[in-house]
Design an enzyme around this catalytic site. Sequence first.
Site, PDB file in Angstrom:
ATOM      1  N   HIS A 186       0.856  -1.193   0.000  1.00  0.00           N
ATOM      2  CA  HIS A 186       0.000   0.000   0.000  1.00  0.00           C
ATOM      3  C   HIS A 186       0.890   1.241   0.000  1.00  0.00           C
ATOM      4  CE1 HIS A 186      -2.757   3.113   1.328  1.00  0.00           C
ATOM      5  NE2 HIS A 186      -3.733   2.334   0.872  1.00  0.00           N
TER       6      HIS A 186
ATOM      7  N   SER B 113     -10.310   7.561  -3.195  1.00  0.00           N
ATOM      8  CA  SER B 113     -11.531   8.371  -3.126  1.00  0.00           C
ATOM      9  C   SER B 113     -12.727   7.740  -3.837  1.00  0.00           C
ATOM     10  CB  SER B 113     -11.258   9.785  -3.654  1.00  0.00           C
ATOM     11  OG  SER B 113     -10.294  10.429  -2.824  1.00  0.00           O
TER      12      SER B 113
HETATM   13  P1  PGA Z   1      -9.437   6.377   0.208  1.00  0.00           P
HETATM   14  O1  PGA Z   1      -8.245   5.333   0.452  1.00  0.00           O
HETATM   15  O2  PGA Z   1     -10.628   5.577  -0.309  1.00  0.00           O
HETATM   16  O3  PGA Z   1      -9.705   6.974   1.554  1.00  0.00           O
HETATM   17  O4  PGA Z   1      -8.976   7.361  -0.802  1.00  0.00           O
HETATM   18  C1  PGA Z   1      -8.007   4.268  -0.424  1.00  0.00           C
HETATM   19  C2  PGA Z   1      -6.838   3.449   0.074  1.00  0.00           C
HETATM   20  O5  PGA Z   1      -5.886   4.010   0.637  1.00  0.00           O
HETATM   21  O6  PGA Z   1      -6.829   2.212  -0.086  1.00  0.00           O
END
Ligand code: PGA
Length: 260
Positions: free
Chosen positions: A104, A219
């Site tokens: 990640h 997002s």
């Molecule tokens: P987010 O994070 O949906 O808050 O943008 C996605 C992720 O880090 O896996």
Amino acid sequence: MAVDRLPLIAGNWKMNLDHLQAIAFTQKLAWTLRDARHDYASTEVALFPPFTDLRSIQNLIEGDKFDLAYGGQDLSAHDAGAYTGEVSGGFLRSLGSTYVLVGHSERRQYHGETDDMVRAKVSAALRNDLTPIICVGETEADLAQYGPSAVPVTQLSAALNGVSPAEIVIAYEPVWAIGTGKAASEEQAQQVSAALRATVTEVWGLDSGDATRILYGGSVRASNISALMRQPDVDGALVGGASLDVTEFSSICRFLKHVV
Ligand code: PGA
């Protein structure tokens, strides 16, 4: 989304929800999906809680026979030994995990994970019968300099280097889109997903390329999931912030009901 790849909606809780909150949340999510008659055979749902929640989640899911998959947000490249603070793939597997997130961007950014470390963790996951969800993505500076596909493709090639064909999942997560409320356009998600699929095909052959699920992350919301899932090479989503809201997350899981 292709018909023969089972869509996967994965919730990455990051460092949120302790084990008591995790139990309440997971129960509510499962009930909400049940009330909405969610068809798990059409869309798989997986949760990625902190390590300390996994035993509680396992007890709940197995006890109540919920159809939810789960896994760790990270794993050690090693299987056992003097590695203080690390958690092995075997430990995750013995708690009923199916998947594990690897590489990640927050691991790469805050914990200095390199492509070599990511590759070692991919191997550790496969060795321990876990399906790695390999996360790749470009920063805003990469995007400006190289365009959207180059860095994710390089990261994926490095992660698969020397690894034998296996079931993996790839998550394309542009770093600039994570937690910002500014998702990539569906055109960009498609373009990069197609490039990532071509990379799998190049390294492991056509069958692997066709079978590998590619998620978009950054997002994702109930309001943009449909457009993303209409893309032929996008097979699901890795959801951060919105996975902590039962109503929002269950609506994302039920995207088939609102894809037109
Ligand atoms: P987010 O994070 O949906 O808050 O943008 C996605 C992720 O880090 O896996």
